[in-house]
Design a protein around this motif. Structure first.
Motif, short mmCIF file in Angstrom:
data_model
loop_
_atom_site.label_atom_id
_atom_site.label_comp_id
_atom_site.label_asym_id
_atom_site.label_seq_id
_atom_site.Cartn_x
_atom_site.Cartn_y
_atom_site.Cartn_z
N SER A 71 -30.64 43.80 49.13
CA SER A 71 -31.72 43.26 48.32
C SER A 71 -31.58 43.68 46.87
O SER A 71 -31.15 44.79 46.56
CB SER A 71 -33.07 43.74 48.87
N ASN A 72 -31.98 42.81 45.95
CA ASN A 72 -31.93 43.12 44.52
C ASN A 72 -32.96 44.17 44.13
O ASN A 72 -32.85 44.80 43.10
CB ASN A 72 -32.17 41.86 43.69
N ARG A 73 -33.99 44.33 44.94
CA ARG A 73 -35.05 45.28 44.61
C ARG A 73 -34.62 46.72 44.79
O ARG A 73 -35.20 47.62 44.21
CB ARG A 73 -36.27 45.00 45.47
N VAL A 74 -33.61 46.95 45.61
CA VAL A 74 -33.17 48.31 45.89
C VAL A 74 -32.56 48.90 44.63
O VAL A 74 -31.60 48.39 44.09
CB VAL A 74 -32.15 48.33 47.05
N GLY A 75 -33.14 49.99 44.14
CA GLY A 75 -32.61 50.69 42.99
C GLY A 75 -32.85 50.01 41.66
O GLY A 75 -32.35 50.46 40.65
N GLU A 76 -33.59 48.92 41.66
CA GLU A 76 -33.82 48.21 40.41
C GLU A 76 -35.01 48.81 39.69
O GLU A 76 -36.14 48.74 40.16
CB GLU A 76 -34.08 46.72 40.67
N THR A 77 -34.75 49.43 38.57
CA THR A 77 -35.82 49.95 37.73
C THR A 77 -35.59 49.43 36.32
O THR A 77 -34.46 49.41 35.83
CB THR A 77 -35.84 51.49 37.72
N ARG A 78 -36.66 49.03 35.70
CA ARG A 78 -36.56 48.51 34.34
C ARG A 78 -37.40 49.39 33.44
O ARG A 78 -38.53 49.73 33.74
CB ARG A 78 -37.06 47.08 34.29
N ASP A 79 -36.83 49.74 32.32
CA ASP A 79 -37.52 50.54 31.33
C ASP A 79 -38.51 49.67 30.57
O ASP A 79 -38.27 48.48 30.35
CB ASP A 79 -36.47 51.15 30.39
N ALA A 80 -39.63 50.27 30.14
CA ALA A 80 -40.65 49.51 29.41
C ALA A 80 -40.10 48.96 28.09
O ALA A 80 -40.45 47.85 27.68
CB ALA A 80 -41.87 50.39 29.15
N LEU A 84 -40.01 45.09 26.83
CA LEU A 84 -40.53 44.72 25.51
C LEU A 84 -39.47 43.96 24.72
O LEU A 84 -39.78 42.93 24.08
CB LEU A 84 -40.95 45.99 24.76
N LYS A 85 -38.21 44.40 24.77
CA LYS A 85 -37.13 43.70 24.07
C LYS A 85 -36.94 42.29 24.63
O LYS A 85 -36.70 41.35 23.86
CB LYS A 85 -35.83 44.49 24.19
N GLU A 86 -37.04 42.14 25.94
CA GLU A 86 -36.90 40.82 26.55
C GLU A 86 -38.03 39.89 26.10
O GLU A 86 -37.78 38.72 25.79
CB GLU A 86 -36.92 40.94 28.07
N ARG A 87 -39.25 40.40 26.05
CA ARG A 87 -40.38 39.57 25.61
C ARG A 87 -40.20 39.16 24.15
O ARG A 87 -40.51 38.03 23.78
CB ARG A 87 -41.69 40.33 25.80
N GLN A 104 -45.84 52.80 20.21
CA GLN A 104 -46.75 53.35 21.22
C GLN A 104 -45.97 53.89 22.42
O GLN A 104 -46.31 54.94 22.97
CB GLN A 104 -47.73 52.29 21.69
N LEU A 105 -44.94 53.16 22.83
CA LEU A 105 -44.16 53.59 23.99
C LEU A 105 -43.31 54.82 23.70
O LEU A 105 -43.09 55.65 24.58
CB LEU A 105 -43.27 52.44 24.47
N GLN A 106 -42.82 54.93 22.49
CA GLN A 106 -41.93 56.04 22.15
C GLN A 106 -42.68 57.33 21.85
O GLN A 106 -42.08 58.39 21.79
CB GLN A 106 -41.03 55.66 20.96
N GLY A 107 -43.94 57.25 21.67
CA GLY A 107 -44.62 58.53 21.48
C GLY A 107 -45.69 58.45 20.51
O GLY A 107 -46.44 59.17 20.11
#
Length: 107
Positions: A71-80, A84-87, A104-107
């Motif tokens: 499954s593609n969901r296994v181990g798939e983690t996306r950083d915020a 944001l870059k994709e949007r 805001q995300l960086q601190g």
């Protein structure tokens, strides 16, 4: 129809089709005391049904495990930040909004 359901239907169909030769020819060993597993002996039809259920369960578990491992969901983690870059790349947010949220995300 989902791919999972189609593969399950294929497995069940193959399992049932493989029992047809045993059902079609009860067999004989010369003294008519024992034929094929599904016809002669002490098990009769229940033995055949049990065999179909047993192999169906084995195949279903194998398909389930295979789908979970691939499954593609296994181990798939996306950083915020990546989201944001994709949007921003898709044009969902403008540059000001991108910079504000990035800060805001960086601190």
């Amino acid at each position: 129809m989902s791919t999972y359901m189609m593969s399950m239907k294929t497995c069940v169909s193959a399992l049932l089709a493989s029992t047809v030769p045993a059902l079609a020819d009860p067999g004989s060993n010369g003294n008519d005391t024992f034929g094929h597993m599904m016809w002669g002996g002490a098990h009769g039809w229940w033995g055949g049904l049990g065999m179909i259920l047993f192999w169906g369960l084995i195949i279903a578990v194998a398909v389930f495990v295979f789908r979970m491992l691939t499954s593609n969901r296994v181990g798939e983690t996306r950083d915020a930040i990546d989201i944001l870059k994709e949007r921003y790349a898709r044009g969902e947010i403008d540059e000001d909004e991108f910079q504000r949220r990035k800060q805001q995300l960086q601190g």
